[in-house]
Design a protein around this motif. Structure first.
Motif, short mmCIF file in Angstrom:
data_model
loop_
_atom_site.label_atom_id
_atom_site.label_comp_id
_atom_site.label_asym_id
_atom_site.label_seq_id
_atom_site.Cartn_x
_atom_site.Cartn_y
_atom_site.Cartn_z
N PHE A 57 -20.76 9.39 -10.32
CA PHE A 57 -19.80 10.43 -9.97
C PHE A 57 -18.44 10.07 -10.55
O PHE A 57 -18.08 8.90 -10.66
N GLY A 58 -17.68 11.08 -10.92
CA GLY A 58 -16.35 10.85 -11.47
C GLY A 58 -15.48 12.07 -11.30
O GLY A 58 -15.90 13.10 -10.76
N SER A 59 -14.25 11.95 -11.77
CA SER A 59 -13.29 13.05 -11.70
C SER A 59 -12.61 13.23 -13.05
O SER A 59 -12.34 12.27 -13.76
N ARG A 60 -12.34 14.48 -13.35
CA ARG A 60 -11.53 14.87 -14.51
C ARG A 60 -10.52 15.87 -13.99
O ARG A 60 -10.72 16.47 -12.94
N TYR A 61 -9.46 16.07 -14.74
CA TYR A 61 -8.38 16.92 -14.24
C TYR A 61 -7.96 17.94 -15.28
O TYR A 61 -7.97 17.65 -16.48
N THR A 62 -7.59 19.14 -14.80
CA THR A 62 -7.01 20.17 -15.66
C THR A 62 -5.82 20.77 -14.93
O THR A 62 -5.63 20.55 -13.73
N SER A 63 -5.07 21.58 -15.66
CA SER A 63 -3.85 22.19 -15.11
C SER A 63 -4.01 23.71 -14.95
O SER A 63 -4.63 24.36 -15.80
N THR A 64 -3.42 24.23 -13.88
CA THR A 64 -3.34 25.68 -13.70
C THR A 64 -1.88 26.14 -13.73
O THR A 64 -1.56 27.23 -13.27
N ALA A 65 -1.00 25.30 -14.26
CA ALA A 65 0.41 25.68 -14.40
C ALA A 65 0.49 26.88 -15.35
O ALA A 65 -0.26 26.94 -16.33
N PRO A 66 1.38 27.83 -15.07
CA PRO A 66 1.49 29.02 -15.93
C PRO A 66 1.62 28.69 -17.42
O PRO A 66 1.05 29.39 -18.26
N LYS A 67 2.30 27.62 -17.77
CA LYS A 67 2.48 27.26 -19.18
C LYS A 67 1.17 26.86 -19.85
O LYS A 67 1.05 26.90 -21.08
N ASP A 68 0.16 26.48 -19.06
CA ASP A 68 -1.13 26.04 -19.60
C ASP A 68 -2.20 27.12 -19.53
O ASP A 68 -3.36 26.87 -19.87
N CYS A 69 -1.83 28.30 -19.05
CA CYS A 69 -2.80 29.37 -18.79
C CYS A 69 -2.39 30.66 -19.47
O CYS A 69 -1.25 30.81 -19.90
N ARG A 70 -3.32 31.59 -19.53
CA ARG A 70 -3.00 32.94 -19.96
C ARG A 70 -2.65 33.73 -18.70
O ARG A 70 -3.47 33.85 -17.79
N VAL A 71 -1.42 34.23 -18.64
CA VAL A 71 -0.94 34.95 -17.46
C VAL A 71 -0.92 36.44 -17.78
O VAL A 71 -0.37 36.86 -18.79
N THR A 72 -1.56 37.22 -16.91
CA THR A 72 -1.59 38.67 -17.09
C THR A 72 -1.17 39.36 -15.80
O THR A 72 -1.25 38.78 -14.72
N GLY A 73 -0.71 40.59 -15.94
CA GLY A 73 -0.37 41.41 -14.78
C GLY A 73 0.97 41.08 -14.16
O GLY A 73 1.27 41.59 -13.08
N ALA A 74 1.77 40.24 -14.78
CA ALA A 74 3.07 39.90 -14.19
C ALA A 74 3.97 41.12 -14.25
O ALA A 74 4.22 41.66 -15.32
N GLY A 75 4.45 41.54 -13.09
CA GLY A 75 5.33 42.70 -13.04
C GLY A 75 6.71 42.31 -12.58
O GLY A 75 7.04 41.14 -12.45
N THR A 76 7.52 43.31 -12.34
CA THR A 76 8.89 43.05 -11.93
C THR A 76 9.08 43.23 -10.43
O THR A 76 10.09 42.85 -9.89
N GLU A 77 8.12 43.81 -9.76
CA GLU A 77 8.22 44.03 -8.32
C GLU A 77 7.73 42.79 -7.58
O GLU A 77 6.87 42.06 -8.07
N VAL A 78 8.24 42.60 -6.36
CA VAL A 78 7.86 41.44 -5.56
C VAL A 78 6.37 41.41 -5.29
O VAL A 78 5.74 40.36 -5.33
N ASP A 79 5.78 42.57 -5.01
CA ASP A 79 4.36 42.61 -4.63
C ASP A 79 3.40 42.74 -5.80
O ASP A 79 2.21 42.91 -5.61
#
Length: 195
Positions: A22-44
């Protein structure tokens, strides 16, 4: 003859199941490392982050109304069809940007991710809810679902407990049939998540 059979059994190599590494590996979900979609200007407005994972899998984090879901699949559409994509915690919540991939003989079978669950009953001096940390163990395809929760404040060795839960429970866990397990001491974060 019986002695020969016993010696033969005793000298057999270790079975493959017991010889897993057994072992572990790591990845990032930071916005800079991902493709971000659907970001709008409203809070919700909701956003979706599709982040590279391991073994050809992606991690998909959907944020809507200050609550996140996390799922995994071969692509965004496949991840959206998994049971994990439908698991929302009632209180506001967010995830850390590091995903731990648990592997057996190099093949990933579960992820561990740290969540922060807002506690409306415990506010800071500015009246904002104080987030309580929790680790979630999530099984990987086929069938992506939450397997175990570990309260990170109530358990000093929360990471060790999460790895043990992943290694012992995730691969045989039946999504939709088995109930999510609480591992270790039950604390405030787990209580908030299970409401």
């Amino acid at each position: 003859m019986a002695v020969a059979a016993l010696l033969s059994t005793a000298l057999d190599p270790i079975s493959p199941a017991s010889a897993q590494t057994f072992g572990s590996r790591y990845t990032s979900t930071a916005p800079k490392d991902c493709r971000v979609t659907g970001a709008g200007t409203e809070v919700d407005d909701s956003t979706i982050r599709t982040c590279p994972g391991k073994a050809g899998l992606v991690v998909v984090i959907t944020e809507d109304d200050l609550r996140e879901t996390v799922s995994v699949g071969r692509n965004r559409a496949a991840a959206a069809r998994e049971p994990a994509a439908q698991v929302w915690f009632g209180p506001f919540n967010s995830t850390e940007h590091t995903v731990e991939w648990r592997t057996a003989n190099g093949k990933p079978f579960a992820i561990i991710q740290r969540w922060h669950i807002a506690d409306n009953a415990d506010e800071d001096k500015n009246g904002r809810p104080i987030a309580k940390p929790m680790l979630a163990v999530i099984r990987l395809p086929p069938g992506v679902c939450h397997v175990a929760y570990i309260d990170a404040q109530a358990n000093p060795k929360a990471n060790e407990l999460a790895r043990k839960a992943a290694d012992e429970l995730a691969r045989d866990f039946k999504c939709g049939k088995d109930e999510v397990k609480v591992i270790g001491a039950n604390g405030r974060a787990v209580g908030l998540a299970r409401r």
